[in-house]
Design an enzyme around this catalytic site. Sequence first.
Site, PDB file in Angstrom:
ATOM      1  N   HIS A 162       6.384  -4.262  75.609  1.00 14.11           N
ATOM      2  CA  HIS A 162       6.629  -4.179  77.265  1.00 14.11           C
ATOM      3  C   HIS A 162       7.533  -5.628  76.720  1.00 14.11           C
ATOM      4  CE1 HIS A 162       5.477  -2.192  80.554  1.00 14.11           C
ATOM      5  NE2 HIS A 162       5.503  -3.813  81.000  1.00 14.11           N
ATOM      6  N   GLU A 174       4.503  -1.710  72.863  1.00 11.47           N
ATOM      7  CA  GLU A 174       3.836  -2.337  74.139  1.00 11.47           C
ATOM      8  C   GLU A 174       2.631  -3.888  74.316  1.00 11.47           C
ATOM      9  OE1 GLU A 174       5.353  -1.755  77.055  1.00 11.47           O
ATOM     10  OE2 GLU A 174       6.765   0.589  77.076  1.00 11.47           O
ATOM     11  N   SER A 223       7.690  -0.727  84.022  1.00  7.12           N
ATOM     12  CA  SER A 223       6.843  -1.160  84.690  1.00  7.12           C
ATOM     13  C   SER A 223       6.470  -0.782  85.743  1.00  7.12           C
ATOM     14  CB  SER A 223       6.218  -3.123  84.554  1.00  7.12           C
ATOM     15  OG  SER A 223       4.921  -3.640  84.200  1.00  7.12           O
TER      16      SER A 223
END
Length: 515
Positions: free
Chosen positions: A420, A323, A210
């Site tokens: 994610h 995600e 990230s």
Amino acid sequence: MWKAICKGGWAILLASAGWGQAAPVMTADGAVAGQRQAGVHVYRGIPFALPPLGALRWRPPQPPAPWQGVRDASKFAPACMQQGVSMPGETAPSVSEDCLYLNVWAPPRRTGQHLPVIVWIHGGGYTNGSASMPLYHGDRLARKGVLVVTVAYRLGALGFLAHPALSAESPQRSSGNYGLMDQIAALEWVQRNIAAFGGDPKRVTVAGQSAGAMAVSALLASPRAQGLFQRAIAQSGGIFEPLQLAPGYLLANAERDGAGYMASLGATTLEAMRMLPAERLVGSNAVSHPVIEPDVLPLAPYDAYVRGRFHDVPLLIGSNSEEARALVDVTKVSADRFEADIGASFGTLPPALLAAYPHATDAQAREARLAFERDLRFGWDMWAWARLAQAGRSPVYYYSFEQRPPFPADSVHAGWGASHFAELWYMFDHLGQAPWAWRDGDRALAAAMSGYWVRFAAAGDPNGKGLPHWPAFRGAAGQVQRLGDSIGPGPVPALEQLQVFDAVYAGLRGRPFGD
């Protein structure tokens, strides 16, 4: 504490479980004593810079002060100043402005040992996150033959404030990027010290997820990071969109925003800003992103690749197939509001971009919003990066994580799927940290991913004995390693939609800013 324990009956139990004190290690600044836990030596809270307090606030990190005797490295240091958490469900860490410390997980030291090293940069949108988060612990990877170093760095306004007065006092006439400077200082510490822990300073992999992956893209473009690492791993993050979409990254604009932020706090001088309590400097209005400036990041990563001014090292990158499920609430998305809601969030978009995500029904609109956000935030960046990096001579290994962990229906992770964060349990081989209904396929994937990551750190190539072959990515439509119950190469996911994004971005580049 350890002497007291050893006097009692716990000593035999702890020793049989592989727990105890690790032998002290002499660093360039002094000796540190860590702990031995289940066959791995762990050293926590080692300073790699002076505390960035008082006059050192918004200045480059300074070398740590040497110490006499043996420093206790059995406890994690506080995380850098922040609000909230970097990942839903995470326990909020204790915080302090005195936070520039790192942690090392290492196999027991043997004579002549020179093992590969992974330096992990945590995520959290540059506003939160911690080097001590349990999911990032390097114990399982260390058992596979690699040292893991997790590093802290200044966050939010404390880490990324640009201001005309800060630039004026800088010899490089620049400001911002103090958090990136911290990461560079940690990598410099690794070069000076990791051999003492059994690591090889010539086989260092910088890695992150990230915002940590975005930082990796910046470090690959930073002349200040030259020679500090020999491979790079980036999971779900990069800085490659046209600056026309993010003009705040430019120094002049970042300085303007910083001046506005300073005024909002009622401060009129840097001295006043440096006297404010650190708690005043975290919050929703704080400046928190890297800056294109002359010293640390003179070119945006996209431009650095195009101009051939990047660090040419083997690269392992990718993103997750779902995600946005962890980041976007689509329960209220509807077909009739789809385009208006997208416009409210991102401004007016080209018709071709909206048409690439069909949204005729409510159900279709919800999936379209998730796919759009996935590709906008992560998918296009990783695909663009994989193509740009082919300008160098080093290989690129590109993955798509597609496994849906067994997140419980009553947990904060419910409905995430291959979202994610989801790959972290697997690549760190930490399924055991969550009491979920893991299947044999999950365990096999965790073994394979952690094996790929360790092998890549060792050789710059994830392939090795017992692992499904992972081909290097070539061209724009090359083979991507699909990571799920089935592991193997396949086409780039959502390639047609990514190509639409690519055409839109190509049209933006070269236009004057503000058009």
